[in-house]
Write a protein that holds these residues in place. Structure first.
Motif, PDB file in Angstrom:
ATOM      1  N   VAL A 147       8.623 -44.488  -2.971  1.00 24.45           N
ATOM      2  CA  VAL A 147       7.976 -43.468  -2.138  1.00 24.45           C
ATOM      3  C   VAL A 147       8.411 -42.118  -2.669  1.00 24.45           C
ATOM      4  O   VAL A 147       9.606 -41.845  -2.788  1.00 24.45           O
ATOM      5  CB  VAL A 147       8.350 -43.602  -0.652  1.00 24.45           C
ATOM      6  CG1 VAL A 147       7.634 -42.538   0.175  1.00 24.45           C
ATOM      7  CG2 VAL A 147       8.009 -44.999  -0.139  1.00 24.45           C
ATOM      8  N   GLU A 148       7.445 -41.288  -3.012  1.00 28.78           N
ATOM      9  CA  GLU A 148       7.733 -39.988  -3.638  1.00 28.78           C
ATOM     10  C   GLU A 148       7.145 -38.877  -2.778  1.00 28.78           C
ATOM     11  O   GLU A 148       6.028 -39.001  -2.276  1.00 28.78           O
ATOM     12  CB  GLU A 148       7.153 -39.978  -5.055  1.00 28.78           C
ATOM     13  CG  GLU A 148       7.204 -38.651  -5.780  1.00 28.78           C
ATOM     14  CD  GLU A 148       5.988 -37.813  -5.476  1.00 28.78           C
ATOM     15  OE1 GLU A 148       6.138 -36.589  -5.322  1.00 28.78           O
ATOM     16  OE2 GLU A 148       4.868 -38.366  -5.384  1.00 28.78           O
ATOM     17  N   LEU A 149       7.908 -37.799  -2.601  1.00 26.19           N
ATOM     18  CA  LEU A 149       7.464 -36.647  -1.810  1.00 26.19           C
ATOM     19  C   LEU A 149       7.516 -35.396  -2.664  1.00 26.19           C
ATOM     20  O   LEU A 149       8.517 -35.136  -3.340  1.00 26.19           O
ATOM     21  CB  LEU A 149       8.360 -36.441  -0.584  1.00 26.19           C
ATOM     22  CG  LEU A 149       8.342 -37.514   0.494  1.00 26.19           C
ATOM     23  CD1 LEU A 149       9.300 -38.635   0.156  1.00 26.19           C
ATOM     24  CD2 LEU A 149       8.728 -36.903   1.854  1.00 26.19           C
ATOM     25  N   SER A 150       6.454 -34.604  -2.589  1.00 25.94           N
ATOM     26  CA  SER A 150       6.428 -33.380  -3.392  1.00 25.94           C
ATOM     27  C   SER A 150       5.467 -32.359  -2.796  1.00 25.94           C
ATOM     28  O   SER A 150       4.421 -32.706  -2.254  1.00 25.94           O
ATOM     29  CB  SER A 150       6.019 -33.690  -4.833  1.00 25.94           C
ATOM     30  OG  SER A 150       4.836 -34.459  -4.874  1.00 25.94           O
ATOM     31  N   THR A 151       5.864 -31.111  -2.913  1.00 23.20           N
ATOM     32  CA  THR A 151       4.957 -30.000  -2.619  1.00 23.20           C
ATOM     33  C   THR A 151       4.118 -29.806  -3.873  1.00 23.20           C
ATOM     34  O   THR A 151       4.395 -28.941  -4.688  1.00 23.20           O
ATOM     35  CB  THR A 151       5.764 -28.729  -2.289  1.00 23.20           C
ATOM     36  OG1 THR A 151       6.773 -28.552  -3.300  1.00 23.20           O
ATOM     37  CG2 THR A 151       6.440 -28.823  -0.944  1.00 23.20           C
ATOM     38  N   LEU A 152       3.079 -30.613  -4.022  1.00 24.38           N
ATOM     39  CA  LEU A 152       2.461 -30.736  -5.344  1.00 24.38           C
ATOM     40  C   LEU A 152       1.207 -29.904  -5.557  1.00 24.38           C
ATOM     41  O   LEU A 152       1.066 -29.264  -6.600  1.00 24.38           O
ATOM     42  CB  LEU A 152       2.171 -32.208  -5.639  1.00 24.38           C
ATOM     43  CG  LEU A 152       2.185 -32.569  -7.121  1.00 24.38           C
ATOM     44  CD1 LEU A 152       3.543 -32.281  -7.749  1.00 24.38           C
ATOM     45  CD2 LEU A 152       1.810 -34.018  -7.347  1.00 24.38           C
ATOM     46  N   THR A 153       0.286 -29.896  -4.596  1.00 27.00           N
ATOM     47  CA  THR A 153      -0.989 -29.226  -4.889  1.00 27.00           C
ATOM     48  C   THR A 153      -1.483 -28.372  -3.725  1.00 27.00           C
ATOM     49  O   THR A 153      -1.415 -28.778  -2.567  1.00 27.00           O
ATOM     50  CB  THR A 153      -2.095 -30.256  -5.212  1.00 27.00           C
ATOM     51  OG1 THR A 153      -2.411 -31.013  -4.043  1.00 27.00           O
ATOM     52  CG2 THR A 153      -1.666 -31.184  -6.340  1.00 27.00           C
ATOM     53  N   GLY A 154      -2.015 -27.209  -4.074  1.00 30.60           N
ATOM     54  CA  GLY A 154      -2.721 -26.405  -3.090  1.00 30.60           C
ATOM     55  C   GLY A 154      -3.994 -27.089  -2.639  1.00 30.60           C
ATOM     56  O   GLY A 154      -4.475 -26.859  -1.520  1.00 30.60           O
ATOM     57  N   ALA A 155      -4.539 -27.953  -3.492  1.00 24.78           N
ATOM     58  CA  ALA A 155      -5.772 -28.662  -3.145  1.00 24.78           C
ATOM     59  C   ALA A 155      -5.585 -29.534  -1.913  1.00 24.78           C
ATOM     60  O   ALA A 155      -6.498 -29.682  -1.092  1.00 24.78           O
ATOM     61  CB  ALA A 155      -6.229 -29.515  -4.327  1.00 24.78           C
ATOM     62  N   CYS A 156      -4.387 -30.105  -1.763  1.00 25.34           N
ATOM     63  CA  CYS A 156      -4.131 -30.940  -0.586  1.00 25.34           C
ATOM     64  C   CYS A 156      -4.066 -30.093   0.681  1.00 25.34           C
ATOM     65  O   CYS A 156      -4.485 -30.537   1.749  1.00 25.34           O
ATOM     66  CB  CYS A 156      -2.837 -31.728  -0.778  1.00 25.34           C
ATOM     67  SG  CYS A 156      -2.710 -33.179   0.285  1.00 25.34           S
ATOM     68  N   VAL A 157      -3.549 -28.883   0.558  1.00 26.40           N
ATOM     69  CA  VAL A 157      -3.503 -27.976   1.711  1.00 26.40           C
ATOM     70  C   VAL A 157      -4.919 -27.581   2.116  1.00 26.40           C
ATOM     71  O   VAL A 157      -5.255 -27.518   3.309  1.00 26.40           O
ATOM     72  CB  VAL A 157      -2.669 -26.723   1.391  1.00 26.40           C
ATOM     73  CG1 VAL A 157      -2.533 -25.843   2.630  1.00 26.40           C
ATOM     74  CG2 VAL A 157      -1.291 -27.106   0.867  1.00 26.40           C
TER      75      VAL A 157
END
Length: 491
Positions: free
Chosen positions: A362-372
């Motif tokens: 299970v991986e957590l990341s502040t990865l993409t503005g697209a998800c926001v």
């Protein structure tokens, strides 16, 4: 704020404090209020003052003292209407609002009934109320020259002691993660984050191992090191392990993105977008917070945490657009955007977690503005390569009170990640499907069941929210703990 919770089997009226708190639900006193000797007086005043008990609404009433010279007070706390949608999240948010209301009035001690225990059960309501109170009391004033510290002792009447104890462990772990996210980036460098991990190990007994930049290079983590090479603050690869006393029921890996500051590199972010980039390590903070709680709860699963900590900076040694990096997996990556750096660091961390024997990741990341853009600031995107694991994480998040939403890993999009120069590109170049493309990229680096949680929205907020102030939220801690240590301890 410093808050101490005290569980009690007694009723509200049996605990001697100047302030007693009872709920008003659907315009009526709840069970705790019905037992008060002054309930008729209180009901009359509610009618005269037209107090409806909207959620979070309060009314402070002086009542006849039971003895002594000090006046006593009852605070009515609104729990809203009796309607569909009322859940334990209502109790959790009530705990946070209640703490703010009590301290605003200057009380340092109070007793509250355990809201809606008659509806949800004593253990469940106790847990939610206690967790909400601790999360709502959180403040980050470490760098204030003269901070005001408010203190509150709050009795939870007719509550479950084991449930309150567990809530304290988990909520304090969330606040620990919040502290990490809220640290300024000149303090919380990759080396300092590694030192905090070592401190966590010394405090809890967790096994901690840290690699410096030389070891990272020697192990072949070329994607991770490529991102880190432009900073004067060298990277660290952090490994934290919890092992149960007996044979583990399963072996899970938690991977957290650990960019302690992200300028975007040569694909430079605008200044306004950089103001929150100290939070780009919120995934790492969530993983560390979860490990802190797991060590104290002691589940039967073995949990291994991995954090590739780095800064993404601009310098003569920084990586560039069109560079080709060789990852730990052996796959080569053409850099099309240096601001898509998190997935490069995570690629090597995921491969390493896979090789170390994790059954699932299970991986957590502040990865993409697209998800926001897709889900807003309150909901994390969930991408799963394995439906069963995806459902398990989603159900854990639901029980924990954190919002996640499943999004697809569309296989037809994978073609867009192919590079004519290397094996992969770190971004597709297309304007659409950015969050999906990031998830597909990560899935290239492990064959094990993987859930990627894109927490770019809920990990950090610039405004106060229902469970705390602006800043790091500690999102993800509760879900990760719930996965390996589900439920509330029996009394």
């Amino acid at each position: 704020m410093e808050i101490r919770l005290k569980s009690a089997r007694r009723y509200v009226e049996e605990i001697p404090t100047r302030l007693r708190v009872v709920g008003v639900w659907g315009g009526e006193l709840t069970e705790g209020g019905q037992r008060l000797a002054t309930r008729e007086q209180i009901t009359q005043m509610m009618e005269e003052l037209k107090f409806r008990g909207d959620f979070g609404e309060t009314l402070l009433l002086p009542v006849s003292a039971s003895g002594g010279n000090e006046p006593e007070f009852v605070m009515l706390f609104g729990l809203g209407a009796k309607k569909r949608g009322v859940s334990l999240e209502t109790v959790r948010k009530a705990g946070a609002k209640l703490v703010a209301a009590i301290t605003k009035l200057g009380f340092k001690e109070a007793v509250t009934e355990t809201f809606l225990a008659e509806k949800f059960g004593k253990k469940e309501a106790s847990y939610a109320l206690a967790e909400g109170a601790i999360l709502g009391a959180y403040e980050f004033k470490k760098y204030k020259s003269d901070p005001e510290v408010k203190r509150l002792r709050l009795w939870l009447a007719r509550s479950s002691g084991p449930a309150v104890d567990r809530a304290e462990i988990v909520a304090e772990a969330v606040n620990y993660a919040r502290d990490l996210v809220n640290e300024p980036p000149n303090v919380l460098t990759p080396a300092e984050l590694a030192e905090r991990a070592r401190e966590l190990g010394r405090e809890t007994g967790l096994q901690v191992m840290v690699w410096d930049e030389r070891q990272i290079q020697q192990e072949g983590m070329g994607a991770f090191y490529g991102v880190a090479q432009g900073s004067a603050n060298p990277p660290r690869f952090i490994q934290i392990t919890y092992k149960p006393r007996g044979k583990p029921s399963r072996v899970l890996a938690y991977v957290g993105k650990g960019l302690t500051f992200d300028t975007g590199g040569y694909s430079l972010k605008p200044s306004e977008s950089m103001t929150t980039m100290k939070s780009d390590m919120a995934g790492a903070a969530a993983v560390m917070g979860a490990m802190r709680a797991i060590a104290r709860i002691g589940p039967n699963a073995e949990v291994r945490a991995y954090i590739a900590a780095a800064e993404n900076m601009v310098s003569g040694s920084a990586y560039r657009v069109s560079d080709v990096l060789k990852s730990l997996s052996g796959k080569t990556i053409e850099v099309m955007n240096t601001d898509a750096e998190g997935r490069l660091t995570l690629a090597d961390a995921l491969t390493y977690a896979d090789r170390e024997g994790a059954e699932a990741i299970v991986e957590l990341s502040t990865l993409t503005g697209a998800c926001v853009v897709a889900l807003g600031q309150g909901i994390a995107g969930l991408f799963a390569t394995d439906d069963r694991l995806g459902k398990e994480v989603q159900e854990a998040a639901l029980r924990a009170g954190e919002q996640v939403w499943p999004l697809p890993l569309e296989e037809d999009y994978r073609e867009l990640l192919k590079s004519t120069t290397a094996d992969l590109k770190n971004v597709s170049g297309a304007r659409h499907g950015g969050a999906i493309m990031a998830g597909l990229f990560l899935s290239e680096f492990t064959e094990k069941p993987l859930v990627h949680l894109d927490i770019a929205g809920p990990a950090y907020t610039t405004n106060p929210h229902s469970l705390g102030p602006a800043g790091g939220t500690g999102f993800g801690v509760r879900t990760l703990v719930e996965m390996v240590a589900p439920g509330i301890a029996e009394e």
